[in-house]
Design a protein around this motif. Structure first.
Motif, PDB file in Angstrom:
ATOM      1  N   PRO A 150       0.823  -1.220   0.000  1.00  0.00           N
ATOM      2  CA  PRO A 150       0.000   0.000   0.000  1.00  0.00           C
ATOM      3  C   PRO A 150       0.848   1.257   0.000  1.00  0.00           C
ATOM      4  O   PRO A 150       1.937   1.288   0.578  1.00  0.00           O
ATOM      5  CB  PRO A 150      -0.811  -0.126   1.295  1.00  0.00           C
ATOM      6  CG  PRO A 150       0.033  -0.983   2.187  1.00  0.00           C
ATOM      7  CD  PRO A 150       0.726  -1.951   1.273  1.00  0.00           C
ATOM      8  N   ARG A 151       0.324   2.278  -0.663  1.00  0.00           N
ATOM      9  CA  ARG A 151       0.996   3.576  -0.708  1.00  0.00           C
ATOM     10  C   ARG A 151       0.021   4.656  -0.257  1.00  0.00           C
ATOM     11  O   ARG A 151      -1.201   4.489  -0.381  1.00  0.00           O
ATOM     12  CB  ARG A 151       1.459   3.890  -2.132  1.00  0.00           C
ATOM     13  CG  ARG A 151       2.603   3.041  -2.626  1.00  0.00           C
ATOM     14  CD  ARG A 151       3.064   3.556  -3.958  1.00  0.00           C
ATOM     15  NE  ARG A 151       4.249   2.864  -4.433  1.00  0.00           N
ATOM     16  CZ  ARG A 151       4.913   3.206  -5.530  1.00  0.00           C
ATOM     17  NH1 ARG A 151       4.498   4.231  -6.263  1.00  0.00           N
ATOM     18  NH2 ARG A 151       5.985   2.533  -5.908  1.00  0.00           N
ATOM     19  N   PRO A 152       0.531   5.775   0.254  1.00  0.00           N
ATOM     20  CA  PRO A 152      -0.365   6.885   0.581  1.00  0.00           C
ATOM     21  C   PRO A 152      -1.184   7.277  -0.642  1.00  0.00           C
ATOM     22  O   PRO A 152      -0.660   7.395  -1.746  1.00  0.00           O
ATOM     23  CB  PRO A 152       0.605   8.004   0.990  1.00  0.00           C
ATOM     24  CG  PRO A 152       1.834   7.281   1.461  1.00  0.00           C
ATOM     25  CD  PRO A 152       1.945   6.067   0.584  1.00  0.00           C
ATOM     26  N   GLY A 153      -2.467   7.434  -0.444  1.00  0.00           N
ATOM     27  CA  GLY A 153      -3.344   7.793  -1.553  1.00  0.00           C
ATOM     28  C   GLY A 153      -3.954   6.615  -2.272  1.00  0.00           C
ATOM     29  O   GLY A 153      -4.806   6.801  -3.145  1.00  0.00           O
ATOM     30  N   ASP A 154      -3.536   5.385  -1.954  1.00  0.00           N
ATOM     31  CA  ASP A 154      -4.158   4.206  -2.569  1.00  0.00           C
ATOM     32  C   ASP A 154      -5.619   4.093  -2.148  1.00  0.00           C
ATOM     33  O   ASP A 154      -6.016   4.537  -1.075  1.00  0.00           O
ATOM     34  CB  ASP A 154      -3.414   2.932  -2.151  1.00  0.00           C
ATOM     35  CG  ASP A 154      -2.210   2.645  -3.030  1.00  0.00           C
ATOM     36  OD1 ASP A 154      -2.052   3.324  -4.064  1.00  0.00           O
ATOM     37  OD2 ASP A 154      -1.420   1.743  -2.680  1.00  0.00           O
ATOM     38  N   HIS A 155      -6.402   3.437  -2.984  1.00  0.00           N
ATOM     39  CA  HIS A 155      -7.813   3.221  -2.711  1.00  0.00           C
ATOM     40  C   HIS A 155      -8.107   1.724  -2.700  1.00  0.00           C
ATOM     41  O   HIS A 155      -7.688   0.997  -3.612  1.00  0.00           O
ATOM     42  CB  HIS A 155      -8.673   3.899  -3.787  1.00  0.00           C
ATOM     43  CG  HIS A 155      -8.595   5.396  -3.755  1.00  0.00           C
ATOM     44  ND1 HIS A 155      -7.528   6.099  -4.283  1.00  0.00           N
ATOM     45  CD2 HIS A 155      -9.443   6.323  -3.245  1.00  0.00           C
ATOM     46  CE1 HIS A 155      -7.730   7.394  -4.106  1.00  0.00           C
ATOM     47  NE2 HIS A 155      -8.878   7.562  -3.485  1.00  0.00           N
TER      48      HIS A 155
END
Length: 336
Positions: A150-155
């Motif tokens: 996961p990355r910041p901004g993932d949905h």
């Protein structure tokens, strides 16, 4: 609403005089790429118009399961089959086609040129090559389940596994169970880790040792449960199986050990298979609500593609549900 397709990674690689893999690493911030090369690749990509925002190019969404690298037909599994059907309907309702990709495409270079406006990825593991390729191209992504990287901004859209597992375990205790085991996956997907961690926390709250049996899809007779069932003195009296075949495996194991379900062994299984309502006895199941998950994921994906400001700022939670049947409801003791 269509536009001419933009440059591919191969186009950028030729213009920057590097390999396609180097382009992918440079744009994705991965791998060992020198800073000068990374900067040149990114400048080339910008000059060629790579990833430039605009209206949908194809009115097509993609969907795939990338948990396992080998070829397998995930639409044979009830959860994925129902999710794909619901996602197709939701995409059509928004004016998009939906393409279902085979699982073994995850290791295929065609991800670098796949003509979709956005991708719904189910059970994405760590190091997913398809995710890396699509991220590098700027393709909007929405995940069914927490992604492995996961990355910041993932949905993503996921169940509240903590609540779901505790509901199952509390139900089993309320039905009279005293030693509850879990059958869970040993793979790298988030689901297995989340379910196992929730079970272990529940056990810690009750000061009881956890008993986890690894899931083996080829174990039709449920031999993995023998160690928990053969010793009458220390035998478990309930099992929550976190994967679809687990209920049938438990019924087979109980029959081999001469145990009655649910009087001697209570069984709950996470599954979307309606056939569990017709087993002997009918098996209590946990539904992870694949239709609701898929509809929510498509809604988020289309919002990202169209950049209409309606995409949620964080993960979307979909409740799971417990469907109680005879396998976890022992008959009340008759008065003497």
């Amino acid at each position: 609403m269509c536009r001419v397709p933009g440059p591919t990674l191969a186009d950028i690689a030729r213009a920057a005089e590097v390999s396609t893999a180097t382009v992918s690493h440079a744009l994705n911030g991965t791998g060992r790429v020198g800073e000068a090369t990374r900067r040149r690749v990114r400048e080339t990509a910008t000059r060629l118009g790579y990833g430039t925002p605009g209206p949908p190019r194809t009115r097509t969404l993609g969907i795939a399961v990338t948990t396992f690298p080998a070829a397998w037909n995930y639409t044979d599994i009830a959860y994925f089959s129902r999710a794909v059907t619901a996602a197709t309907s939701a995409a059509h309702a928004r004016g998009y086609a939906l393409v279902t990709l085979p699982a073994d495409r995850a290791a295929d270079d065609s991800w670098h040129s796949l003509a979709v406006d956005g991708m719904l990825i189910m059970d994405s593991p760590r190091g997913d090559p398809m995710v890396r390729a699509l991220r590098a191209r700027g393709i909007p992504l929405v995940f069914d389940g927490v992604p492995g990287d996961p990355r910041p901004g993932d949905h993503w859209v996921d169940n509240d596994h903590e609540s779901a597992v505790r509901e199952v375990l509390d139900h089993l205790v309320a039905s009279g169970a005293r030693r509850v085991a879990l059958q869970s996956g040993s793979g790298d997907e988030h689901y297995a880790h989340a379910v196992t961690a929730a079970y272990e926390r529940w056990c810690a709250d009750r000061a009881t040792p956890p008993l986890v049996v690894p899931f083996d899809p080829a174990d039709d007779e449920g031999h993995a449960f023998d160690v928990l069932l053969r010793d009458a003195e220390n035998r478990v009296d309930a099992v929550h199986a976190a994967y679809d075949p687990g209920g049938r495996q438990l019924l087979a194991a109980a029959a081999r050990h001469g145990l009655r379900v649910p009087d001697d062994l209570r069984v709950v299984c996470a599954s979307e298979d309606p056939a569990y309502a017709r087993t002997t006895p009918p098996v209590t199941t946990v539904t992870l609500s694949p239709e609701q998950m898929a509809r929510a994921a498509v809604a988020v994906l289309v919002a990202l593609i169209e950049d209409d400001g309606t995409a949620p700022s964080g993960p979307v939670s979909v409740p799971a549900g417990l469907i109680v049947r005879a396998s976890s409801n022992p008959r009340p003791t008759q008065p003497v």
